[in-house]
Design a protein around this motif. Structure first.
Motif, PDB file in Angstrom:
ATOM      1  N   LYS A  55       0.812  -1.222   0.000  1.00 57.08           N
ATOM      2  CA  LYS A  55       0.000   0.000   0.000  1.00 57.08           C
ATOM      3  C   LYS A  55       0.845   1.271   0.000  1.00 57.08           C
ATOM      4  CE  LYS A  55      -3.715  -2.033   2.777  1.00 57.08           C
ATOM      5  NZ  LYS A  55      -4.293  -2.008   4.142  1.00 57.08           N
ATOM      6  N   THR A 137       0.425   5.797   5.473  1.00 59.53           N
ATOM      7  CA  THR A 137      -0.537   5.598   6.562  1.00 59.53           C
ATOM      8  C   THR A 137      -1.813   4.993   5.975  1.00 59.53           C
ATOM      9  OG1 THR A 137      -1.237   7.895   6.411  1.00 59.53           O
ATOM     10  CG2 THR A 137       0.499   7.387   7.991  1.00 59.53           C
ATOM     11  N   ALA A 138      -2.951   5.325   6.549  1.00 58.20           N
ATOM     12  CA  ALA A 138      -4.154   4.559   6.198  1.00 58.20           C
ATOM     13  C   ALA A 138      -4.562   4.625   4.728  1.00 58.20           C
ATOM     14  CB  ALA A 138      -5.304   5.016   7.081  1.00 58.20           C
ATOM     15  N   ASN A 140      -4.808   4.600   0.850  1.00 59.70           N
ATOM     16  CA  ASN A 140      -4.023   4.015  -0.232  1.00 59.70           C
ATOM     17  C   ASN A 140      -4.932   3.643  -1.385  1.00 59.70           C
ATOM     18  OD1 ASN A 140      -4.689   0.893  -0.058  1.00 59.70           O
ATOM     19  ND2 ASN A 140      -4.506   1.681   2.032  1.00 59.70           N
ATOM     20  N   GLU A 333     -11.379 -11.551   2.391  1.00 57.91           N
ATOM     21  CA  GLU A 333     -10.586 -11.107   3.545  1.00 57.91           C
ATOM     22  C   GLU A 333     -11.252 -11.543   4.820  1.00 57.91           C
ATOM     23  OE1 GLU A 333      -9.635  -6.982   4.303  1.00 57.91           O
ATOM     24  OE2 GLU A 333      -8.941  -6.687   2.253  1.00 57.91           O
TER      25      GLU A 333
HETATM   26  C1  IDC Z   1      -5.260  -2.662   7.167  1.00 59.31           C
HETATM   27  C2  IDC Z   1      -3.822  -2.940   7.521  1.00 59.31           C
HETATM   28  C3  IDC Z   1      -3.303  -1.794   8.391  1.00 59.31           C
HETATM   29  C4  IDC Z   1      -3.511  -0.468   7.660  1.00 59.31           C
HETATM   30  C5  IDC Z   1      -4.966  -0.323   7.261  1.00 59.31           C
HETATM   31  C6  IDC Z   1      -5.238   0.920   6.425  1.00 59.31           C
HETATM   32  O1  IDC Z   1      -3.729  -4.174   8.202  1.00 59.31           O
HETATM   33  O2  IDC Z   1      -1.938  -1.991   8.652  1.00 59.31           O
HETATM   34  O3  IDC Z   1      -3.176   0.610   8.500  1.00 59.31           O
HETATM   35  O4  IDC Z   1      -5.361  -1.442   6.502  1.00 59.31           O
HETATM   36  O5  IDC Z   1      -4.549   0.881   5.202  1.00 59.31           O
HETATM   37  C7  IDC Z   1      -9.813  -4.182   5.745  1.00 59.31           C
HETATM   38  C8  IDC Z   1      -9.063  -3.670   4.557  1.00 59.31           C
HETATM   39  C9  IDC Z   1      -7.579  -3.929   4.714  1.00 59.31           C
HETATM   40  C10 IDC Z   1      -7.157  -3.692   6.161  1.00 59.31           C
HETATM   41  C11 IDC Z   1      -7.787  -4.832   6.977  1.00 59.31           C
HETATM   42  C12 IDC Z   1      -7.326  -4.913   8.441  1.00 59.31           C
HETATM   43  O6  IDC Z   1      -9.542  -4.158   3.319  1.00 59.31           O
HETATM   44  O7  IDC Z   1      -6.895  -3.092   3.817  1.00 59.31           O
HETATM   45  O8  IDC Z   1      -5.758  -3.688   6.311  1.00 59.31           O
HETATM   46  N1  IDC Z   1      -9.237  -4.658   6.874  1.00 59.31           N
HETATM   47  O9  IDC Z   1      -7.682  -3.779   9.151  1.00 59.31           O
HETATM   48  N2  IDC Z   1     -11.120  -4.188   5.917  1.00 59.31           N
HETATM   49  C13 IDC Z   1     -11.392  -4.632   7.171  1.00 59.31           C
HETATM   50  C14 IDC Z   1     -10.198  -4.944   7.804  1.00 59.31           C
END
Ligand code: IDC
Length: 467
Positions: A55, A137-138, A140, A333
């Protein structure tokens, strides 16, 4: 518990927006449709999301090596990867596609293909893009040129990354993408054409199974059925038509709105036509993140009961949507911190649930962290033990039932002449391979795959026990 309150109010909102939660559906059976390989065999997909590290990476590629893939295969026998790609990397400038990036992705695909994996390319986004929050960071996914905040603020100081979705600037970025604002009709077309560029590059690549059109769609100011039957369905139809103009065979994976549906609430995603000749190749790829765990609870005691109820709703609602879409299911996921109490029990439970529904699973994620199979120091987490189970990688027919235990696997299917059936057997329960209750079996000790040639028509009940 500011965070909990927020999420619960969000949940309530979604329930209101989405209408009544589902009534239960009796005895879910594997859906009528399955993802198939080039031979027409049913694929049961097991693997990882690879990887979150892509990301924020300048080259948008995961921090992993070929040796890491080898280790993953050796330990868990996975056959699938949900490989993250980024719109910002595919189309760095409007209308310009980065062929060097696609070449690098192709190299990764080759590494996986050589090891017997099927690859799904996932156009990832969280919180729109790095134009919203500082890079790494978050946020992306989306390119900065496609990010229109219209001067609205984004307060990055949030208790969890998901809360960023409610920031005015983020909502506006999505509203501009979906053209809810009426100001940016071009953005969805760019997205669809970026997918066309990806499909044109990978259409003949045998390791690429298909495309996950958008990670966790978020409707901005339009939510629930209005979003899923409106702009989201429009994006999907436009993108599918662009992809099909160059690639008629790859599978196309559709996600519902994430909020609410991830917790087990119903999706309103409508049936979407597949303009290819031959049967449609559209699959449904929802995510599963039970609300109690999102709130920080463990899969124990009262939260376990609540989570179990959530899993029941999730399954019933997912199968109902899959029926409507006439689509096979892939759990794109799910994941949790494997160092928490009860974590392995939940993984076991979700894998069994997927087995019974004939669905594939991609665990979040393959990154080195406490959620993944290996932690930051490379030490295996409890995930490796629970995720390494016997499973039919490919079935020479239409599955009726799949049941795995640590030392046995039973696969019931209606043979259709597409065989043979290939079964992965982990070293833990099957140190010397397996014995098949019927048919002719060959054991590949290096790959830990038992290939079974059964009769080619009629119902087959194949039980595998340790050799
Ligand atoms: C999370 C990553 C975390 C990051 C976040 C934002 O684990 O490190 O900071 O994204 O980019 C999702 C998303 C998936 C998330 C995952 C876990 O599709 O990108 O990854 N998650 O939080 N949806 C629910 C949970």
């Amino acid at each position: 518990m500011k965070r909990a309150r927020w999420i619960v109010s969000l949940a309530a909102l979604v329930v209101l927006a989405g209408g009544v939660a589902a009534t239960t559906r009796s005895a879910p059976q594997p859906g009528g449709r399955f993802i198939t390989d080039e031979q027409g065999r049913t694929l049961i997909l097991r693997g990882f999301n690879t990887a979150s590290s892509a990301k924020g990476a300048p080259d948008a590629l995961p921090e992993l090596t070929k040796a890491d893939i080898d280790r993953e295969y050796r330990d868990m026998g996975t056959n699938f990867v949900r490989f993250l790609i980024m719109w910002r990397a595919v189309e760095p400038q409007p209308g310009t596609y980065d062929t060097k990036y696609l070449d690098k992705v192709a190299e990764w695909v080759r590494w996986y293909g050589e090891r017997g994996y099927h690859v799904m390319l996932d156009m990832h986004q969280d919180v729109w893009g790095s134009g919203v929050t500082p890079a790494g960071t978050a946020g992306n996914g989306a390119p900065t040129w496609a990010t229109y905040l219209d001067g609205l603020p984004v307060d990055t100081d949030q208790p969890t990354w998901e809360m960023l979705y409610l920031e005015p600037g983020v909502i506006r970025a999505f509203d501009n993408f979906w053209n809810t604002t009426g100001e940016h009709p071009e953005l969805m077309d760019h997205y669809a054409k970026a997918w066309k560029a990806v499909a044109a590059r990978f259409k003949d690549d045998p390791a690429v199974l298909g495309y996950d059109l958008m990670n966790e769609p978020w409707g901005g100011s339009v939510q629930g059925p209005q979003f899923e039957t409106g702009p989201l369905a429009t994006l999907y139809r436009t993108t599918i038509s662009e992809i099909r103009s160059v690639d008629s065979d790859s599978w196309i994976f559709l996600e519902p709105q994430a909020v609410g549906v991830n917790w087990g609430l119903p999706s309103a995603l409508p049936y979407v036509d597949d303009p290819r000749s031959g049967p449609p190749r559209i699959a449904y790829a929802p995510h599963l993140y039970p609300l109690p765990l999102d709130l920080g609870d463990d899969y124990t005691a009262g939260s376990k009961d609540w989570t179990d109820r959530t899993l029941g709703w999730w399954r019933d609602n997912v199968l109902r949507t899959a029926d409507r879409l006439d689509a096979p299911v892939l759990l794109g996921e799910f994941g949790l911190d494997m160092t928490r109490p009860g974590a392995s029990d939940l993984v076991d439970r979700v894998v069994r649930l997927s087995e019974r529904a004939g669905a594939g699973v991609a665990y979040w994620s393959r990154d080195p962290w406490s959620w993944g199979p290996y932690d930051e120091s490379g030490t295996a987490t409890p995930l490796v033990g629970v995720y390494a189970r016997p499973y039919p990688r490919a079935i020479g027919g239409v599955p009726v039932d799949i049941r795995s235990e640590a030392r046995s696997l039973t696969v019931t299917f209606d043979a259709n002449g597409t065989g043979p059936t290939e079964i992965y057997l982990p070293a833990a329960g099957f140190p010397d391979g397996g014995r098949a209750s019927e048919g002719e079996a060959t054991w590949d000790a290096a790959r830990r795959v038992l290939t079974v040639r059964t009769k080619t028509s009629g119902r087959v009940t194949l039980t595998i026990t340790p050799a």
